[in-house]
Scaffold this motif. Structure first.
Motif, PDB file in Angstrom:
ATOM      1  N   GLY A  65       0.909  -1.263   0.126  1.00  0.00           N
ATOM      2  CA  GLY A  65       0.026  -0.086  -0.009  1.00  0.00           C
ATOM      3  C   GLY A  65       0.943   1.341  -0.016  1.00  0.00           C
ATOM      4  O   GLY A  65       1.994   1.129  -0.524  1.00  0.00           O
ATOM      5  N   ALA A  67       2.267   3.023   2.473  1.00  0.00           N
ATOM      6  CA  ALA A  67       3.385   3.080   3.087  1.00  0.00           C
ATOM      7  C   ALA A  67       4.119   1.792   2.920  1.00  0.00           C
ATOM      8  O   ALA A  67       5.527   2.108   2.633  1.00  0.00           O
ATOM      9  CB  ALA A  67       3.195   2.822   4.680  1.00  0.00           C
ATOM     10  N   GLU A  87       1.834  -8.897  -1.789  1.00  0.00           N
ATOM     11  CA  GLU A  87       0.586  -8.162  -1.996  1.00  0.00           C
ATOM     12  C   GLU A  87      -0.527  -9.179  -2.272  1.00  0.00           C
ATOM     13  O   GLU A  87      -0.331  -9.898  -3.145  1.00  0.00           O
ATOM     14  CB  GLU A  87       0.759  -6.991  -2.969  1.00  0.00           C
ATOM     15  N   TRP A 112     -11.173  -4.358  -0.411  1.00  0.00           N
ATOM     16  CA  TRP A 112     -11.399  -5.641   0.242  1.00  0.00           C
ATOM     17  C   TRP A 112     -12.915  -5.567   0.800  1.00  0.00           C
ATOM     18  O   TRP A 112     -13.169  -6.725   1.304  1.00  0.00           O
ATOM     19  CB  TRP A 112     -10.531  -5.476   1.714  1.00  0.00           C
ATOM     20  N   GLY A 141      -2.329  -0.318  -2.958  1.00  0.00           N
ATOM     21  CA  GLY A 141      -3.095  -0.319  -1.683  1.00  0.00           C
ATOM     22  C   GLY A 141      -4.260   0.643  -1.964  1.00  0.00           C
ATOM     23  O   GLY A 141      -4.805   0.909  -3.105  1.00  0.00           O
ATOM     24  N   THR A 142      -4.450   1.177  -0.693  1.00  0.00           N
ATOM     25  CA  THR A 142      -5.579   2.056  -0.739  1.00  0.00           C
ATOM     26  C   THR A 142      -5.308   3.334  -1.789  1.00  0.00           C
ATOM     27  O   THR A 142      -6.220   4.166  -2.308  1.00  0.00           O
ATOM     28  CB  THR A 142      -5.988   2.575   0.507  1.00  0.00           C
ATOM     29  N   ASN A 146      -8.275   5.411  -3.772  1.00  0.00           N
ATOM     30  CA  ASN A 146      -8.876   6.630  -2.792  1.00  0.00           C
ATOM     31  C   ASN A 146      -9.076   7.772  -3.913  1.00  0.00           C
ATOM     32  O   ASN A 146      -9.019   7.685  -4.986  1.00  0.00           O
ATOM     33  CB  ASN A 146      -7.627   6.809  -1.811  1.00  0.00           C
ATOM     34  N   PHE A 147      -9.366   8.922  -2.940  1.00  0.00           N
ATOM     35  CA  PHE A 147      -9.934  10.050  -3.885  1.00  0.00           C
ATOM     36  C   PHE A 147      -8.861  11.091  -4.203  1.00  0.00           C
ATOM     37  O   PHE A 147      -8.902  12.104  -4.642  1.00  0.00           O
ATOM     38  CB  PHE A 147     -10.973  10.862  -2.957  1.00  0.00           C
ATOM     39  N   MET A 148      -7.480  10.477  -3.823  1.00  0.00           N
ATOM     40  CA  MET A 148      -6.261  11.397  -4.338  1.00  0.00           C
ATOM     41  C   MET A 148      -6.134  12.621  -3.600  1.00  0.00           C
ATOM     42  O   MET A 148      -5.239  13.590  -3.953  1.00  0.00           O
ATOM     43  CB  MET A 148      -6.178  11.712  -5.796  1.00  0.00           C
ATOM     44  N   ILE A 149      -6.968  13.040  -2.346  1.00  0.00           N
ATOM     45  CA  ILE A 149      -6.555  14.459  -1.849  1.00  0.00           C
ATOM     46  C   ILE A 149      -5.350  14.431  -1.083  1.00  0.00           C
ATOM     47  O   ILE A 149      -4.934  13.158  -0.324  1.00  0.00           O
ATOM     48  CB  ILE A 149      -7.732  14.723  -0.892  1.00  0.00           C
ATOM     49  N   VAL A 276      -0.795 -12.988   2.980  1.00  0.00           N
ATOM     50  CA  VAL A 276       0.042 -13.571   4.126  1.00  0.00           C
ATOM     51  C   VAL A 276      -0.794 -13.891   5.444  1.00  0.00           C
ATOM     52  O   VAL A 276      -2.017 -13.243   5.564  1.00  0.00           O
ATOM     53  CB  VAL A 276       0.721 -12.349   4.643  1.00  0.00           C
ATOM     54  N   THR A 592      -0.714   3.186   8.358  1.00  0.00           N
ATOM     55  CA  THR A 592      -1.625   4.361   9.271  1.00  0.00           C
ATOM     56  C   THR A 592      -2.138   3.846  10.473  1.00  0.00           C
ATOM     57  O   THR A 592      -2.474   4.455  11.115  1.00  0.00           O
ATOM     58  CB  THR A 592      -2.702   4.757   8.274  1.00  0.00           C
ATOM     59  N   HIS A 602      -6.681  14.193   5.912  1.00  0.00           N
ATOM     60  CA  HIS A 602      -6.669  12.866   5.295  1.00  0.00           C
ATOM     61  C   HIS A 602      -5.484  12.142   5.536  1.00  0.00           C
ATOM     62  O   HIS A 602      -4.459  12.689   5.417  1.00  0.00           O
ATOM     63  CB  HIS A 602      -7.206  13.121   3.830  1.00  0.00           C
ATOM     64  N   THR A 603      -5.476  10.854   5.360  1.00  0.00           N
ATOM     65  CA  THR A 603      -4.523   9.982   6.086  1.00  0.00           C
ATOM     66  C   THR A 603      -3.363   9.454   5.003  1.00  0.00           C
ATOM     67  O   THR A 603      -2.350   8.949   5.195  1.00  0.00           O
ATOM     68  CB  THR A 603      -4.818   8.715   6.453  1.00  0.00           C
ATOM     69  N   ASN A 604      -3.500   9.801   3.533  1.00  0.00           N
ATOM     70  CA  ASN A 604      -2.765   9.153   2.641  1.00  0.00           C
ATOM     71  C   ASN A 604      -1.223   9.856   2.649  1.00  0.00           C
ATOM     72  O   ASN A 604      -0.240   9.224   2.856  1.00  0.00           O
ATOM     73  CB  ASN A 604      -3.244   9.389   1.285  1.00  0.00           C
TER      74      ASN A 604
HETATM   75  C1  LIG Z   1     -12.268   4.997  -0.910  1.00  0.00           C
HETATM   76  C2  LIG Z   1     -11.336   5.790  -0.024  1.00  0.00           C
HETATM   77  C3  LIG Z   1     -10.884   7.039  -0.459  1.00  0.00           C
HETATM   78  C4  LIG Z   1     -10.078   7.976   0.311  1.00  0.00           C
HETATM   79  N1  LIG Z   1      -9.423   9.065   0.052  1.00  0.00           N
HETATM   80  C5  LIG Z   1      -8.464   9.513   0.567  1.00  0.00           C
HETATM   81  C6  LIG Z   1      -8.064  10.824  -0.040  1.00  0.00           C
HETATM   82  O1  LIG Z   1      -8.609  11.604  -1.025  1.00  0.00           O
HETATM   83  N2  LIG Z   1      -7.060  11.382   0.397  1.00  0.00           N
HETATM   84  C7  LIG Z   1      -6.250  10.869   1.636  1.00  0.00           C
HETATM   85  O2  LIG Z   1      -5.475  11.626   2.049  1.00  0.00           O
HETATM   86  N3  LIG Z   1      -6.707   9.662   2.073  1.00  0.00           N
HETATM   87  C8  LIG Z   1      -7.726   9.112   1.601  1.00  0.00           C
HETATM   88  N4  LIG Z   1      -8.095   7.824   2.065  1.00  0.00           N
HETATM   89  C9  LIG Z   1      -7.344   7.235   3.042  1.00  0.00           C
HETATM   90  C10 LIG Z   1      -5.870   6.733   2.596  1.00  0.00           C
HETATM   91  O3  LIG Z   1      -5.766   6.433   1.299  1.00  0.00           O
HETATM   92  C11 LIG Z   1      -5.320   5.537   3.546  1.00  0.00           C
HETATM   93  O4  LIG Z   1      -5.216   6.005   4.791  1.00  0.00           O
HETATM   94  C12 LIG Z   1      -3.992   5.336   3.058  1.00  0.00           C
HETATM   95  O5  LIG Z   1      -3.667   5.083   1.629  1.00  0.00           O
HETATM   96  C13 LIG Z   1      -3.665   3.882   3.893  1.00  0.00           C
HETATM   97  O6  LIG Z   1      -2.228   3.450   3.477  1.00  0.00           O
HETATM   98  P1  LIG Z   1      -1.519   2.339   4.226  1.00  0.00           P
HETATM   99  O7  LIG Z   1      -0.229   2.183   3.761  1.00  0.00           O
HETATM  100  O8  LIG Z   1      -1.973   2.598   5.731  1.00  0.00           O
HETATM  101  O9  LIG Z   1      -2.677   1.275   3.751  1.00  0.00           O
HETATM  102  P2  LIG Z   1      -2.970   0.553   2.414  1.00  0.00           P
HETATM  103  O10 LIG Z   1      -2.801   1.541   1.375  1.00  0.00           O
HETATM  104  O11 LIG Z   1      -4.486   0.231   2.657  1.00  0.00           O
HETATM  105  O12 LIG Z   1      -2.057  -0.815   2.155  1.00  0.00           O
HETATM  106  C14 LIG Z   1      -2.237  -2.012   2.707  1.00  0.00           C
HETATM  107  C15 LIG Z   1      -2.061  -2.985   1.641  1.00  0.00           C
HETATM  108  O13 LIG Z   1      -1.812  -4.220   2.345  1.00  0.00           O
HETATM  109  C16 LIG Z   1      -2.328  -5.338   1.511  1.00  0.00           C
HETATM  110  N5  LIG Z   1      -2.753  -6.314   2.417  1.00  0.00           N
HETATM  111  C17 LIG Z   1      -3.514  -6.230   3.537  1.00  0.00           C
HETATM  112  N6  LIG Z   1      -3.585  -7.636   4.216  1.00  0.00           N
HETATM  113  C18 LIG Z   1      -2.540  -8.318   3.393  1.00  0.00           C
HETATM  114  C19 LIG Z   1      -2.291  -9.774   3.724  1.00  0.00           C
HETATM  115  N7  LIG Z   1      -2.785 -10.371   4.599  1.00  0.00           N
HETATM  116  N8  LIG Z   1      -1.471 -10.368   2.791  1.00  0.00           N
HETATM  117  C20 LIG Z   1      -0.942  -9.519   1.694  1.00  0.00           C
HETATM  118  N9  LIG Z   1      -1.351  -8.187   1.585  1.00  0.00           N
HETATM  119  C21 LIG Z   1      -2.120  -7.831   2.548  1.00  0.00           C
HETATM  120  C22 LIG Z   1      -3.630  -4.626   1.051  1.00  0.00           C
HETATM  121  O14 LIG Z   1      -4.069  -5.130   0.014  1.00  0.00           O
HETATM  122  C23 LIG Z   1      -2.969  -3.153   0.754  1.00  0.00           C
HETATM  123  O15 LIG Z   1      -2.593  -3.115  -0.592  1.00  0.00           O
HETATM  124  C24 LIG Z   1      -9.118   6.971   1.578  1.00  0.00           C
HETATM  125  C25 LIG Z   1      -9.506   5.892   1.644  1.00  0.00           C
HETATM  126  C26 LIG Z   1     -10.565   5.111   0.939  1.00  0.00           C
HETATM  127  C27 LIG Z   1     -10.890   3.644   1.281  1.00  0.00           C
END
Ligand SMILES: Cc1cc2nc3c(=O)[nH]c(=O)nc-3n(C[C@H](O)[C@H](O)[C@H](O)COP(=O)(O)OP(=O)(O)OC[C@H]3O[C@@H](n4cnc5c(N)ncnc54)[C@H](O)[C@@H]3O)c2cc1C
Ligand SMILES: *[C@@H]1O[C@H](CO)[C@@H](O)[C@H](O)[C@H]1NC(C)=O
Ligand SMILES: *[C@@H]1O[C@H](CO)[C@@H](O)[C@H](O)[C@H]1NC(C)=O
Ligand SMILES: *[C@@H]1O[C@H](CO)[C@@H](O)[C@H](O)[C@H]1NC(C)=O
Ligand SMILES: *[C@@H]1O[C@H](CO)[C@@H](O)[C@H](O)[C@H]1NC(C)=O
Length: 623
Positions: A65, A67, A87, A112, A141-142, A146-149, A276, A592, A602-604
C-alpha cells in the motif's frame, strides 16, 4: 460533441482505445512495457510481479500500500539488501489511472469491501446500519482506489504525537519526510518552503475546475475564510484541492515508488495475489523469522534475515498481529490462539466521520461532474493527447477544501475542528451506480433525495462536513482464527453526542457560505427534500440536522490507531516510536495503523511520510 455514455460502455470504449493505441504502435505487437504504461497490467498478469519466494530475504514487507511501497522502494535502494514485497491483490489497470472514476473502484476486486458492525448511533441510512469500510487491494493499496486528496495535517498533530513520548515525530522532525516524498506542481507555490519538487510522489492542482468550484471558493472568502495552502504555514481557510495525480492521472504509491525503479532493482522481489496468513515467530527469542503465505493453491514459508515489516493497513496489520498471537489476551484466548505477546492491538480505532451534505442546487447547467457526462472528445483528448484538464482528471468531483473552527472548540485557535469537502455533485453524480453502492446507502435514500437530481438538468453540489477530533472511539477484534474471515470492526460512530454537535456547527457554516453573493449569483439554494427517517423533524431545524447526521453518516476512511505508537510505558501502545512491536524482536508495523491520534488531515500523505521515516529508522539500525 456531447455523447452520453453509460459507465460500462465508457469503460469498454476506453479499453478499446487503449488497445488500439498499444497495437498500432510497432508492428501491431503487444509490448508488455507499453501495456503497463497504458494501465493494462491487470489484464495480462505481468510476469514481473510474480516472483515466487526464493530462500530468504533481508526484509519482508507485507502489503504494497501507500506505506509499504514507499518503504520497499527506499530499502531496496541499497543493493546489498534484498527486499520481498508481498501483496494480496493484483496490478493497477486503466480504470485506476482515471481520477473521475475513483468512486467506481470500490465496486471492483481492488476493494477489500469491509463493512462495519451495525451502528446504533450512525449510518441509519445504510442497509442494516452497516457503514461501508473500503480498503485498497493491489499494488498501491488504498492509494490506488482513494480520492487522491493530498493533505498532511496540522503542526500541532505531530507535536502532540511527540508530547505523548513519540520522540522523533514532532512536526519539525516529520516535515523533511513529507518533503522527501513530494514532487509538487502547484501554481503560485513554486517557492514555498513547504513544498519539494523532486520527490517521487506527484502533487498537482486539479486542472479541471467547474464554475461552481470557483464560485464556492469566492463565497467562502466572502464569508471570511481566507485563501490558504492547507499544506503550508496555516491550514485555516479555503483552497482548491491538491491531488496525487501526475498530468491528470492517478499517481499511486505503486506508480510513484515502484514502477519507475522496478526494472533497475534486481534486489526487489514482488509477489502479487499472495495472502500473508501469519508471521512466523521463534517463541524462545520472541523474534519474527518470516511469514506464511498462500499464493494460488500453494502455501509458502518465507524467511527474513533482518526484519518482517507489516504494512497491511489499519485493518489488516492488527489482524495479522493477532493471527500470530500478538494481541489482547482476552480476545486471543476466546478464539483459542496461544498468546505470544499481550498487547492492546485493535483496542483503539479512530476515524473521521462526515455528514454527506448539505447538497445545494443552482440555476446553472453543465457543471456537475457526472462521469456519464464525459464526452468522447474528453476521452480522446485525455487519452491520446494526454490533456490533463478534461473532466476525466476531476478527482471524483472533489474540487476545494475548507478548514475551519467550530464555535465550541476547545483546541488552540490555529487547530481546525472541521473540514468542508466541496464536491461538484452528489450521490446522483454517477446516476446511482457507484457512490451509493460503495457507501451501502439504502435505495430509499437515493430514490427520495437524489434520483430527482439525476433526472434534472440543473447543477448541484455538496459540502461534506467532516469532524477532525471525534470523541467516539471504536475497536477491532477477531472472532475466529481463520485468516480469511474479516476482522470485526466497530467504529462506534457518534456514540459521543458532542461529535454530532460539531457537525451541526459545520452544517450551519456551510449554509452561511452559500448565502454569500458569489454563490447567490448562481441561484444557489439548499436541496430541501427531507432525508427519509427525518421527515418528522422541522426541515432545517437543529433536530432535523442531528437526525440527518445520524442517517447520512459517511466516513472518509481515515481509520488509525489500531496498532498505536507509543513508548513502552504507554499501556495503549502496540509499537514503539521506532515502530517496533513492543516485546518482540525483528518485527515492525509501518502504515497508518500506528498513527496515535486522529489527525487534522486525510491520511494518505501521512502513510507516505511514515514509509519514508521508517526507511530511515531501519537504515539507522542496520548500517
Ligand atoms: C475510498 C477511500 C478514499 C480515500 N480518499 C483519500 C484521499 O482522498 N486522501 C487521503 O489522504 N486519504 C484518503 N483515503 C485514506 C488513505 O488512502 C489511506 O489511509 C492510506 O492510503 C492507507 O495507507 P496504508 O499504507 O496504511 O495502507 P493501504 O494503502 O491500505 O495498504 C495496505 C496493503 O496491504 C495489503 N494487504 C492487507 N492484508 C494483506 C495480507 N494479509 N497479505 C498481503 N497483503 C495484504 C492490502 O491489499 C493493501 O495493498 C481514502 C481511503 C479510502 C478507502
Ligand atoms: C554494500 O557492501 C559493500 C561491500 O561490503 C560495501 O562496500 C558498500 O558500502 C555497501 N553499500 C551500502 C549502500 O551499504
Ligand atoms: C526533495 O526530494 C528529494 C528526493 O526525495 C530529496 O533528495 C530532497 O532532499 C528533497 N528536498 C527537500 C527540500 O526536502
Ligand atoms: C522485468 O524486470 C526486469 C528487471 O528486473 C527488466 O529488465 C525487464 O525489462 C522487465 N520486464 C518487463 C516485461 O517489464
Ligand atoms: C434561479 O431560478 C429561480 C427559479 O427559476 C428564480 O426564482 C431565481 O430568480 C433564479 N436566480 C438567479 C440568481 O438566477
Amino acid at each position: 460533441m456531447m455523447i452520453r455514455l453509460s459507465i460500462p460502455l465508457g469503460q469498454v470504449l476506453l479499453l478499446a482505445l487503449a488497445f488500439a493505441a498499444a497495437t498500432t504502435k510497432r508492428q501491431q505487437q503487444l509490448n508488455v512495457e507499453q501495456l503497463r504504461q497504458l494501465g493494462l497490467g491487470n489484464i495480462i498478469n505481468l510476469p514481473n510481479y510474480t516472483d515466487l519466494p526464493r530462500g530468504s530475504y533481508d526484509f519482508i514487507v507485507v502489503g504494497a500500500g501507500a506505506a509499504g511501497c514507499t518503504l520497499a522502494a527506499r530499502l531496496s535502494e541499497n543493493p546489498n539488501w534484498t527486499v520481498y514485497l508481498i501483496e494480496a491483490g493484483g496490478v493497477e489497470n486503466l480504470m485506476h489511472l482515471i481520477p473521475v472514476l475513483a468512486p467506481m473502484l470500490q465496486l471492483t476486486a481492488s476493494n477489500w469491501n469491509y463493512k462495519s458492525q451495525p451502528q446504533r448511533h450512525a449510518c441509519r441510512g445504510m442497509n442494516n446500519h452497516e457503514c461501508a469500510l473500503p480498503r485498497g487491494k493491489g499494488l498501491g493499496g488504498t492509494s490506488s482506489i482513494n480520492f487522491m486528496i493530498y493533505n498532511r495535517g496540522n503542526r500541532r498533530d505531530f507535536d502532540s504525537w511527540a508530547e505523548r513520548g513519540n520522540h522523533g515525530w514532532s512536526y519539525d522532525e516529520v516535515l523533511p519526510y513529507f518533503l522527501r516524498s513530494e514532487s509538487a506542481h502547484l501554481q503560485g507555490l513554486e517557492h514555498s518552503p513547504y513544498h519539494n519538487h523532486s520527490g517521487p510522489l506527484s502533487v498537482e492542482d486539479v486542472r479541471f475546475r467547474s464554475s461552481l468550484a470557483h464560485a464556492y471558493v469566492r463565497a467562502a472568502q466572502q464569508a471570511g475564510h481566507s485563501r490558504t495552502d492547507y499544506n503550508g504555514e496555516s491550514q485555516l481557510g479555503v483552497s482548491y484541492v491538491q491531488a496525487n495525480t501526475l498530468k491528470g492521472r492517478r499517481h499511486s504509491a505503486f506508480s510513484a515508488y515502484i514502477e519507475p525503479v522496478r526494472p533497475l532493482r534486481k534486489n526487489l522481489h514482488i509477489l502479487t495475489m499472495a495472502r500473508v496468513t501469519r508471521v512466523l515467530i521463534d517463541e524462545s527469542t520472541k523474534s519474527a523469522i518470516g511469514v506464511e503465505l498462500l499464493h494460488g493453491r500453494r502455501r509458502f514459508e518465507v524467511r527474513a534475515r533482518k526484519e518482517v515489516i507489516l504494512s497491511a493497513g489499519a485493518f489488516n496489520s492488527p489482524q495479522l498481529l493477532m493471527l500470530s498471537g500478538i494481541g489482547p489476551e482476552d480476545n486471543l484466548r476466546a478464539i483459542g490462539l496461544p498468546v505470544v505477546q499481550a498487547l492492546p492491538v485493535g483496542k483503539l480505532l479512530y476515524d473521521h466521520m462526515c455528514h454527506f451534505g448539505p447538497t445545494f442546487v443552482t440555476n446553472t447547467t453543465g457543471q456537475t461532474t457526472f462521469p456519464t457526462r464525459v464526452t468522447l472528445s474528453d476521452i480522446l483528448s485525455f487519452y491520446l493527447a494526454g490533456n490533463p484538464a478534461t473532466r476525466l482528471s476531476s478527482i471524483g468531483g472533489v474540487e476545494a477544501l475548507t478548514f475551519l473552527k467550530s464555535p465550541r472548540s476547545r483546541r488552540p485557535s490555529d487547530w481546525p475542528d472541521l473540514e468542508f469537502i466541496f464536491v461538484a455533485g452528489s450521490l446522483a453524480s454517477d446516476e446511482g451506480t457507484a457512490l451509493k453502492l460503495g457507501a451501502n446507502f439504502k435505495d430509499e435514500i437515493y430514490d427520495t433525495l437524489y434520483r430527482p437530481l439525476q433526472l434534472a438538468s440543473q447543477d448541484h453540489f455538496t459540502l461534506l462536513v467532516m469532524q477532525f477530533d471525534p470523541k467516539s472511539v471504536g475497536r477491532l477484534w477477531l472472532h475466529n482464527r481463520n485468516p480469511f474471515t474479516w476482522p470485526k470492526i466497530d467504529p462506534n460512530y457518534f456514540r459521543n453526542e458532542e461529535d454530532v454537535e460539531y457537525l451541526l456547527d459545520g452544517i450551519k457554516e456551510a449554509i452561511r457560505i452559500t448565502q454569500m453573493p458569489a454563490l447567490q449569483a448562481l441561484g444557489t439554494r439548499l436541496l430541501d427534500r427531507p432525508v427519509p427517517g427525518c421527515e418528522h423533524k422541522l426541515f432545517g431545524s437543529d433536530d432535523y440536522w442531528r437526525c440527518s447526521i445520524r442517517t447520512m453518516s459517511y466516513t472518509l476512511h481515515h481509520q488509525v490507531a489500531t496498532c498505536r505508537m507509543g513508548p513502552a510505558s504507554d499501556p495503549t501502545a502496540v509499537v514503539s516510536p521506532e515502530l517496533k512491536v513492543h516485546g518482540m524482536r525483528k518485527l515492525r508495523v509501518v502504515d497508518t495503523s500506528v498513527i496515535p491520534l486522529p489527525p487534522t488531515a486525510h491520511t494518505n500523505a501521512a502513510a507516505f511520510m511514515i514509509g519514508e521515516k521508517a526507511a530511515d529508522l531501519i537504515r539507522g539500525d542496520w548500517l
